[in-house]
Design an enzyme around this catalytic site. Structure first.
Site, PDB file in Angstrom:
ATOM      1  CB  CYS A 103     -15.645  66.984  48.978  1.00 52.17           C
ATOM      2  SG  CYS A 103     -16.345  67.259  47.336  1.00 52.17           S
ATOM      3  CB  SER A 136     -22.903  68.164  47.227  1.00 46.10           C
ATOM      4  OG  SER A 136     -23.428  66.867  47.261  1.00 46.10           O
ATOM      5  CG  LEU A 137     -24.946  75.217  48.116  1.00 43.34           C
ATOM      6  CD1 LEU A 137     -24.445  75.539  46.723  1.00 43.34           C
ATOM      7  CD2 LEU A 137     -26.247  75.963  48.397  1.00 43.34           C
ATOM      8  CG  HIS A 138     -21.686  70.471  51.191  1.00 41.68           C
ATOM      9  ND1 HIS A 138     -22.776  69.881  51.796  1.00 41.68           N
ATOM     10  CD2 HIS A 138     -21.205  69.545  50.316  1.00 41.68           C
ATOM     11  CE1 HIS A 138     -22.925  68.660  51.313  1.00 41.68           C
ATOM     12  NE2 HIS A 138     -21.998  68.430  50.415  1.00 41.68           N
ATOM     13  CB  CYS A 161     -23.788  60.793  53.996  1.00 43.73           C
ATOM     14  SG  CYS A 161     -25.505  60.678  53.700  1.00 43.73           S
ATOM     15  CG  ASN A 173     -22.365  60.621  58.845  1.00 42.23           C
ATOM     16  OD1 ASN A 173     -22.953  60.532  59.915  1.00 42.23           O
ATOM     17  ND2 ASN A 173     -23.024  60.761  57.691  1.00 42.23           N
ATOM     18  CD  GLU A 206     -20.297  64.566  40.525  1.00 39.20           C
ATOM     19  OE1 GLU A 206     -20.389  64.950  41.692  1.00 39.20           O
ATOM     20  OE2 GLU A 206     -21.273  64.579  39.737  1.00 39.20           O
TER      21      GLU A 206
HETATM   22  N1  SAH Z   1     -20.388  62.853  44.457  1.00 42.48           N
HETATM   23  C1  SAH Z   1     -21.747  63.148  44.663  1.00 42.48           C
HETATM   24  C2  SAH Z   1     -22.548  62.003  45.250  1.00 42.48           C
HETATM   25  C3  SAH Z   1     -21.878  61.183  46.316  1.00 42.48           C
HETATM   26  S1  SAH Z   1     -21.632  61.984  47.874  1.00 42.48           S
HETATM   27  C4  SAH Z   1     -21.905  64.399  45.502  1.00 42.48           C
HETATM   28  O1  SAH Z   1     -20.907  64.873  46.038  1.00 42.48           O
HETATM   29  O2  SAH Z   1     -23.004  64.908  45.563  1.00 42.48           O
HETATM   30  C5  SAH Z   1     -23.277  61.980  48.568  1.00 42.48           C
HETATM   31  C6  SAH Z   1     -23.519  63.035  49.631  1.00 42.48           C
HETATM   32  O3  SAH Z   1     -22.802  62.742  50.842  1.00 42.48           O
HETATM   33  C7  SAH Z   1     -23.070  64.410  49.202  1.00 42.48           C
HETATM   34  O4  SAH Z   1     -23.999  65.397  49.530  1.00 42.48           O
HETATM   35  C8  SAH Z   1     -21.821  64.570  50.003  1.00 42.48           C
HETATM   36  O5  SAH Z   1     -21.449  65.916  50.096  1.00 42.48           O
HETATM   37  C9  SAH Z   1     -22.206  63.933  51.311  1.00 42.48           C
HETATM   38  N2  SAH Z   1     -21.083  63.624  52.189  1.00 42.48           N
HETATM   39  C10 SAH Z   1     -19.822  63.338  51.834  1.00 42.48           C
HETATM   40  N3  SAH Z   1     -19.053  63.123  52.920  1.00 42.48           N
HETATM   41  C11 SAH Z   1     -19.860  63.266  53.998  1.00 42.48           C
HETATM   42  C12 SAH Z   1     -19.653  63.132  55.404  1.00 42.48           C
HETATM   43  N4  SAH Z   1     -18.484  62.787  55.889  1.00 42.48           N
HETATM   44  N5  SAH Z   1     -20.705  63.335  56.220  1.00 42.48           N
HETATM   45  C13 SAH Z   1     -21.920  63.643  55.707  1.00 42.48           C
HETATM   46  N6  SAH Z   1     -22.175  63.764  54.382  1.00 42.48           N
HETATM   47  C14 SAH Z   1     -21.155  63.586  53.536  1.00 42.48           C
HETATM   48 FE1  SF4 Z   2     -16.977  65.078  46.825  1.00 40.68          FE
HETATM   49 FE2  SF4 Z   2     -19.072  63.473  46.266  1.00 40.68          FE
HETATM   50 FE3  SF4 Z   2     -16.597  62.835  45.416  1.00 40.68          FE
HETATM   51 FE4  SF4 Z   2     -17.167  62.693  48.006  1.00 40.68          FE
HETATM   52  S1  SF4 Z   2     -18.073  61.434  46.376  1.00 40.68           S
HETATM   53  S2  SF4 Z   2     -15.311  63.577  47.078  1.00 40.68           S
HETATM   54  S3  SF4 Z   2     -18.588  64.393  48.242  1.00 40.68           S
HETATM   55  S4  SF4 Z   2     -17.791  64.634  44.792  1.00 40.68           S
END
Ligand code: SAH
Ligand code: SF4
Length: 380
Positions: A126, A229-231, A349, A306, A176
């Site tokens: 991501c 995590s929709l976004h 996060c 963040n 994940e």
């Molecule tokens: N991999 C899983 C869980 C870990 S990430 C997931 O993606 O859902 C946990 C959350 O933090 C997710 O919603 C992710 O999208 C968010 N996240 C990742 N990087 C971020 C950032 N730089 N600022 C704010 N939220 C973030």
């Molecule tokens: Fe995407 Fe979650 Fe992996 Fe970060 S920890 S790369 S938000 S799947």
């Protein structure tokens, strides 16, 4: 005891009931007593949080001595511990093979949330996430997942103390979770066991980037709360910022959410939406979001982005986040804005990343890890 098993003690901390039971079979315990012994050990490890097998006074001296030949109550090493000015606490934990993950405790007025990692790094990329820039080194075992809670309880002095400080668990640390399904499942079942750590499944949230085929399995076999995590509200943008969307597009993801077992107004899905300035934060997108999730018992968690060294996004302006939230709210969905916590110690996060990135996950290294794991299981 053979030479081979000597000095190769396995920690009981983090093991499942099944693993403890298997392990006890090598001792001279009558079958009909096995479950009772497992229950006793379970209580000492997960209810009392003891540090030495000698303290297991409900077991005979003989059994304690035998147990000590094969087991101990060691926790992973704490390589680093940091406390933010807002009270957030972050631990860098090192496992036996040298790989490291981060665990974060976020105290709040009426609750305390522990953010737990499921993998060392993450295979997904991501674009707004720091963990995503780290090579995956490996999945965590269920033992390593559960031991993060044990370490946090040790460090917070929670075993002796009431009321509890850790009231909620979020699988939102590194990794994940649905790409490490079995370990995450066994870990959550261990932490929610009534006779041990006893954290209700209603207080445990598994967050996924949307591994569609595993969502129903998570509902059936884990039964925790679910966060997605929709976004983004359209596939073009989501393909770009959450690339797993190319494999599991929004329509399939939402279909899996609609079918998540046990959904109701009191068991809602959380949709996480990271606020990226000029990328996904328009009012039109807020309206699209409401339409998209219509009919799903849900709330939307708006997460101010963040930043981390080298990231190419900016966080949306506060005003824009509030406007976005208001539209979602008027659409009938609660839309709390997540307050960034622990930013000064890179604990917020998406900021988690451990130095294990330096270890290349070459085929040879992966084989070594497989060997370590099979030996661990073999020794139980
Ligand atoms: N991999 C899983 C869980 C870990 S990430 C997931 O993606 O859902 C946990 C959350 O933090 C997710 O919603 C992710 O999208 C968010 N996240 C990742 N990087 C971020 C950032 N730089 N600022 C704010 N939220 C973030
Ligand atoms: Fe995407 Fe979650 Fe992996 Fe970060 S920890 S790369 S938000 S799947």
């Amino acid at each position: 005891m053979t030479e081979d098993t000597k000095n190769k003690e396995v920690s009981l901390v983090g093991l499942t009931r099944k693993e403890i039971k298997e392990s006890l079979r090598k001792f001279d315990i009558p079958d009909q007593q096995l479950n009772m012994r497992v229950n006793q050990i379970w209580g000492w490890v997960y209810n009392k949080g003891i540090n030495s097998i000698d303290e297991m006074t409900t077991l005979s001296l003989g059994l304690r001595e035998e147990l000590k030949e094969y087991h101990n109550l060691e926790r992973p090493l704490i390589s680093d511990e940091q406390i933010s000015k807002d009270g957030t606490k972050k631990w860098l934990l090192k496992f036996n093979d040298g790989s490291e993950v981060e665990t974060v405790f976020i105290p709040d007025d009426e609750r305390g949330t522990l953010c737990v990692s499921s993998q060392v790094g993450c295979t997904l990329n991501c674009t707004f996430c720091h963990t995503g820039t780290q090579r995956l080194v490996r999945n965590l075992t269920s033992q390593e997942i559960v031991s993060q809670i044990v370490i946090a309880k040790d460090s917070l002095g929670e075993w002796e103390e009431e009321p509890r400080q850790i009231t909620n668990i979020v699988m939102m640390g590194m990794g994940e979770p649905l790409y490490n399904f079995e370990s995450v499942r066994d870990g959550i079942l261990t932490m929610s066991d009534d006779a041990g750590l006893s954290i209700s499944k209603r207080k445990i949230t598994l967050s996924t980037s949307g591994i569609v085929p595993k969502i129903k399995m998570a509902g059936d076999e884990i039964g925790s709360m679910l966060a997605i995590s929709l976004h983004a509200t359209n596939n073009d943008l989501r393909n770009e910022i959450v690339p797993i969307n190319k494999k599991y597009p929004i329509e399939e993801l939402l279909e899996a959410c609609r079918n998540y077992p046990g959904l109701s107004n009191s068991k809602r899905i959380t949709f996480e939406y990271v606020m990226l300035k000029g990328v996904n934060d328009s009012e039109a997108e807020a309206r699209d979001l409401v339409k998209l999730i219509s009919g799903i018992p849900a709330k939307i968690n708006l997460i101010p982005f963040n930043s981390w060294p080298g990231s190419s996004y900016e966080c949306s302006d506060w005003e824009q986040i509030e406007k976005f939230g208001d539209i979602v709210n008027r659409g009938g969905y609660a839309s709390p804005i997540r307050t960034p916590r622990g930013e000064d110690i890179s604990a917020a996060c998406g900021q988690l990343k451990s130095d294990t990135k330096k270890v290349r996950a070459s085929e040879k290294y992966k084989k070594e890890l497989a060997k370590i794991e099979s030996k661990r299981i073999g020794r139980l």
